[in-house]
Design a protein around this motif. Structure first.
Motif, short mmCIF file in Angstrom:
data_model
loop_
_atom_site.label_atom_id
_atom_site.label_comp_id
_atom_site.label_asym_id
_atom_site.label_seq_id
_atom_site.Cartn_x
_atom_site.Cartn_y
_atom_site.Cartn_z
N LEU A 18 0.65 -1.34 -0.04
CA LEU A 18 0.06 -0.07 0.02
C LEU A 18 0.87 1.32 -0.15
O LEU A 18 0.67 2.48 -0.92
N GLN A 19 1.92 1.24 0.98
CA GLN A 19 2.77 2.32 0.90
C GLN A 19 3.48 2.66 -0.52
O GLN A 19 3.57 3.74 -1.03
N ARG A 20 3.83 1.67 -1.06
CA ARG A 20 4.41 1.69 -2.29
C ARG A 20 3.57 2.12 -3.30
O ARG A 20 4.10 3.10 -4.20
N LEU A 21 2.37 1.70 -3.41
CA LEU A 21 1.55 2.30 -4.20
C LEU A 21 0.95 3.80 -4.12
O LEU A 21 1.18 4.64 -4.93
N VAL A 61 2.76 9.60 -16.18
CA VAL A 61 2.73 8.50 -15.41
C VAL A 61 1.42 8.40 -14.54
O VAL A 61 0.73 7.55 -14.44
N LEU A 62 1.03 9.49 -14.00
CA LEU A 62 -0.15 9.70 -13.18
C LEU A 62 -1.35 9.59 -14.10
O LEU A 62 -2.19 9.01 -13.71
N ARG A 63 -1.60 10.28 -15.08
CA ARG A 63 -2.68 10.40 -16.06
C ARG A 63 -3.03 8.88 -16.28
O ARG A 63 -4.09 8.37 -16.56
N ASP A 64 -1.74 7.96 -16.95
CA ASP A 64 -2.02 6.59 -17.06
C ASP A 64 -2.47 6.00 -16.12
O ASP A 64 -3.35 5.07 -16.17
N VAL A 106 2.96 6.35 -2.07
CA VAL A 106 4.03 7.22 -1.81
C VAL A 106 5.02 7.09 -3.07
O VAL A 106 5.39 8.04 -3.78
N GLY A 107 4.85 5.78 -3.86
CA GLY A 107 5.57 5.46 -5.21
C GLY A 107 5.26 6.52 -6.18
O GLY A 107 5.79 6.73 -7.12
N PHE A 108 3.97 6.85 -6.30
CA PHE A 108 3.52 7.62 -7.38
C PHE A 108 3.34 9.22 -6.75
O PHE A 108 2.85 10.10 -7.73
#
Length: 89
Positions: free
Chosen positions: A13-16, A37-40, A18-20
Motif C-alpha cells: 500500500l505504501q509503495r502504491l 505516469v499519473l494520467r495513465d 508514496v511511489g506515485f
C-alpha cells in the motif's frame, strides 16, 4: 510513512501511495500539470472531474466518475455515519 515495512500489505500500500507521489507547482494561471505516469495510472483522458473532499480533492476520469456515482446511487444500503445523524440542509 509510519506503516511497518515488514508487513507485506502495508509495504504494498505504501509503495502504491508514496511511489506515485509528486510535488506539483501551479502555474501563473492556477493550473497544475498532471504527469503522464499519473494520467495513465488514473486513467485520465480528455474529460475529467475535479471533486472537492473538504481538505483535499480527487481527480477522476469522467467514465470512472460516472461509474462511481452510479454505484453510490444504486447502493441502497448507504447509511449516514453517526457524525452526520443530526445534519440537515
Amino acid at each position: 510513512m509510519s506503516l511497518s515495512s515488514f508487513d507485506k500489505q502495508s509495504s504494498s500500500l505504501q509503495r502504491l501511495l508514496v511511489g506515485f507521489a509528486e510535488d506539483v507547482e501551479m502555474d501563473a494561471a492556477g493550473r497544475m500539470l498532471v504527469s503522464n505516469v499519473l494520467r495513465d495510472f488514473a486513467g485520465l483522458e480528455k474529460q475529467t472531474m475535479l471533486v472537492g473532499q473538504g481538505s483535499h480533492f480527487e481527480l477522476w476520469g469522467m467514465d470512472a466518475w460516472k461509474a462511481q456515482l452510479e454505484n453510490a446511487i444504486a447502493n441502497d444500503s448507504l447509511t449516514l455515519p453517526t457524525e452526520l445523524e443530526g445534519f440537515s440542509l
